[in-house]
Write a protein that holds these residues in place. Structure first.
Motif, mmCIF file in Angstrom:
data_model
loop_
_atom_site.group_PDB
_atom_site.id
_atom_site.type_symbol
_atom_site.label_atom_id
_atom_site.label_comp_id
_atom_site.label_asym_id
_atom_site.label_seq_id
_atom_site.Cartn_x
_atom_site.Cartn_y
_atom_site.Cartn_z
ATOM 1 N N PRO A 95 47.044 53.288 55.105
ATOM 2 C CA PRO A 95 45.701 52.916 55.553
ATOM 3 C C PRO A 95 44.609 53.881 55.098
ATOM 4 C CG PRO A 95 47.276 52.631 57.338
ATOM 5 C CD PRO A 95 48.006 53.314 56.223
ATOM 6 N N ASP A 98 44.156 53.630 51.116
ATOM 7 C CA ASP A 98 43.510 52.369 50.734
ATOM 8 C C ASP A 98 42.035 52.378 51.114
ATOM 9 O OD1 ASP A 98 45.925 51.499 49.779
ATOM 10 O OD2 ASP A 98 46.392 50.234 51.522
ATOM 11 N N ARG A 99 41.730 52.912 52.274
ATOM 12 C CA ARG A 99 40.333 52.955 52.715
ATOM 13 C C ARG A 99 39.518 53.960 51.909
ATOM 14 N NH1 ARG A 99 39.084 50.508 57.771
ATOM 15 N NH2 ARG A 99 40.908 49.368 58.557
ATOM 16 N N ALA A 102 38.732 52.209 48.644
ATOM 17 C CA ALA A 102 37.739 51.157 48.868
ATOM 18 C C ALA A 102 36.356 51.756 49.111
ATOM 19 C CB ALA A 102 38.158 50.299 50.053
ATOM 20 N N LYS A 103 36.319 52.860 49.826
ATOM 21 C CA LYS A 103 35.043 53.523 50.103
ATOM 22 C C LYS A 103 34.424 54.058 48.822
ATOM 23 C CE LYS A 103 32.083 55.599 53.016
ATOM 24 N NZ LYS A 103 31.200 54.902 53.983
ATOM 25 N N TYR A 350 36.529 61.813 52.836
ATOM 26 C CA TYR A 350 36.817 60.536 53.484
ATOM 27 C C TYR A 350 38.234 60.494 54.053
ATOM 28 C CZ TYR A 350 32.415 58.878 51.561
ATOM 29 O OH TYR A 350 31.080 58.725 51.270
ATOM 30 N N PHE A 354 38.611 59.584 57.862
ATOM 31 C CA PHE A 354 39.354 58.377 58.216
ATOM 32 C C PHE A 354 40.585 58.713 59.052
ATOM 33 C CE2 PHE A 354 37.723 55.909 54.238
ATOM 34 C CZ PHE A 354 36.449 55.948 54.765
ATOM 35 N N ARG A 358 41.307 57.262 62.742
ATOM 36 C CA ARG A 358 42.442 56.350 62.874
ATOM 37 C C ARG A 358 43.537 56.948 63.765
ATOM 38 N NH1 ARG A 358 41.792 51.878 60.671
ATOM 39 N NH2 ARG A 358 43.939 51.262 61.160
ATOM 40 N N GLY A 400 33.530 53.368 58.012
ATOM 41 C CA GLY A 400 34.551 52.535 57.378
ATOM 42 C C GLY A 400 35.972 52.924 57.732
ATOM 43 N N ALA A 401 36.135 53.893 58.634
ATOM 44 C CA ALA A 401 37.485 54.267 59.053
ATOM 45 C C ALA A 401 38.122 53.176 59.890
ATOM 46 C CB ALA A 401 37.444 55.566 59.850
ATOM 47 N N ASP A 403 37.704 49.002 61.670
ATOM 48 C CA ASP A 403 37.097 47.673 61.601
ATOM 49 C C ASP A 403 36.820 47.194 63.018
ATOM 50 O OD1 ASP A 403 37.403 47.581 58.813
ATOM 51 O OD2 ASP A 403 39.464 46.853 59.020
#
Length: 434
Positions: A95, A98-99, A102-103, A350, A354, A358, A400-401, A403
């Motif tokens: 997770p 991937d984040r 994406a960020k 990040y 994140f 999380r 963005g960590a 949703d």
């Protein structure tokens, strides 16, 4: 007393006593509201990226993202290798990785400051004029075409005598350029560096007042950050906290206090090898900044590391571990923003952010749900704790960590619900949950 009987309630004070006390405290009530309005409730960026004015171009933000992605591709091409470098738990590895990717593709920079101070240095006036006008044009264009960072602005030269006129002119050229290009963007941020006396903050306030008058802007439209880089900005000659005076001198315009790791460390005589954001001198300064800013709506920003993730993979990994550790340390101390000096820093910025959100969001969501629903649990939370829990979740959502769907699934709350808990009335925080 039998069931259903009412308790006999008696008092001894005349009704006028309460009214007289309230009247006597009315000035204090007004002062509390003025000086301690609370957090503004807006998004706080997780970092600030500084780019020298002569190096700033239309593709700077995209370039930082691309270079950061290239660093991942070269030195940690998958979730397992990145997690191994940073010591991420197995359930976080995928997770987070991937984040992060994406960020970097979507929004690689959250806050960018075009630097006209140390990163730019002294230049001929005509050259700095041109650079300030170009910065205004490029930032206005970025906001117009949707490529801007959420927050952008400049760091001008300071209010010290040797550079004061130059700093004022650069600010004027920059703000005038933005106005001529269509107006000031909502994400505009200005940074005033090397502040040592509250009077320098007052001078900045007067400068912005005059600009607002000249361009027909609403009073107070333009705010600014105060950069803490000298010992005098923490402790005055009479032993009081200068930074608290600075916040008040800003007259509501101060948006942040930014710790300057290397200038401040050098000011105290810390040797170059030990100048870092986790030095005891840094902890002392930031603790005072944090207490002075608490409740005022002014946010505290940590400093940076000058150890760059460049060179062979082993060196990059060492730099990444250092940066990740410093960022996690800062987050635990409630410094939710810091500086990044190189594109190679933002993957670990990040990753740290994140992972921080999380790791704890399930517990935070469950606690907030119990509080909202008045159900029992193993912790008795109060309004102030609900505020902290909701603020934690909102920051995780903003960067963005997290949703909103996964937060809603665990907490049963909407973003509006979270925002309501994050901004309680003053009386709600002083009354304990009973």
């Amino acid at each position: 007393m039998g069931k259903g009987q009412q308790e006999n309630v008696a008092t001894s004070l005349a009704g006028a006593v309460s009214e007289e006390i309230s009247a006597s405290l009315a000035p204090v009530d007004a002062e509390l509201e003025r000086r301690y309005p609370g957090d503004p409730g807006t998004r706080q960026p997780v970092h600030t990226v500084y780019v020298p004015a002569d190096a700033f171009t239309a593709d700077t933000i995209r370039s930082w993202g691309d270079r950061a992605l290239a660093a991942l591709d070269e030195h940690a091409p998958d979730a397992a290798s990145f997690a191994a470098v940073l010591g991420l738990a197995d359930d976080l590895a995928g997770p987070v990785y991937d984040r992060v990717r994406a960020k970097l593709e979507r929004e690689p920079v959250e806050d960018l400051r075009v630097d006209f101070e140390d990163g730019y240095g002294p230049r001929p006036d005509a050259e700095e004029d041109e650079a300030a006008a170009r910065a205004a044009r490029l930032i206005a264009q970025a906001y117009a075409d949707g490529t801007a960072a959420p927050y952008m602005g400049i760091r001008m030269k300071c209010m010290e005598a040797s550079v004061r006129r130059r700093g004022i002119r650069t600010l004027d050229v920059f703000l005038t350029g933005l106005m001529d290009a269509g107006g000031l963007p909502e994400g505009l941020v200005l940074t005033l560096p090397k502040v040592t006396y509250a009077e320098q903050v007052t001078a900045m306030v007067r400068l912005l007042e005059e600009f607002e008058k000249a361009r027909g802007l609403a009073p107070g439209r333009i705010g600014f950050e105060i950069q803490i880089e000298t010992s005098q900005s923490i402790l005055a000659t009479d032993g009081t906290a200068t930074v608290a005076r600075m916040i008040q001198a800003a007259e509501g315009r101060a948006t942040g206090l930014h710790y300057g790791t290397f200038d401040y460390s050098a000011c105290l005589g810390v040797s170059a090898a030990h100048q870092a954001s986790d030095h005891p001198a840094a902890d002392h300064a930031k603790a005072i900044m944090q207490v002075a800013a608490a409740g005022t709506g002014v946010r505290v920003c940590d400093g940076s590391t000058n150890v760059l993730p460049v060179g062979p993979t082993e060196k990059v990994h060492d730099a990444w571990r250092l940066h990740y550790g410093l960022t996690r340390r800062a987050l635990a101390r409630a410094y939710y923003q810091g500086w990044d000096m190189h594109p190679g820093h933002i993957p670990t910025r990040y990753a740290a952010v994140f992972a921080f959100y999380r790791e704890g969001f399930a517990q935070a969501a469950a606690r907030l749900a119990r509080y909202a629903n008045r159900t029992d649990g193993d912790v008795m939370d109060e309004p102030a704790t609900a505020k902290a829990l909701s603020g934690y979740l909102l920051r995780g959502l903003d960067c963005g960590a997290l949703d909103i769907a996964e937060v809603a699934r665990l907490a049963g709350l909407t973003r509006a619900d979270l925002e309501g808990f994050a901004a309680p009335r003053r009386g709600d925080l002083t009354a304990s949950a009973q």
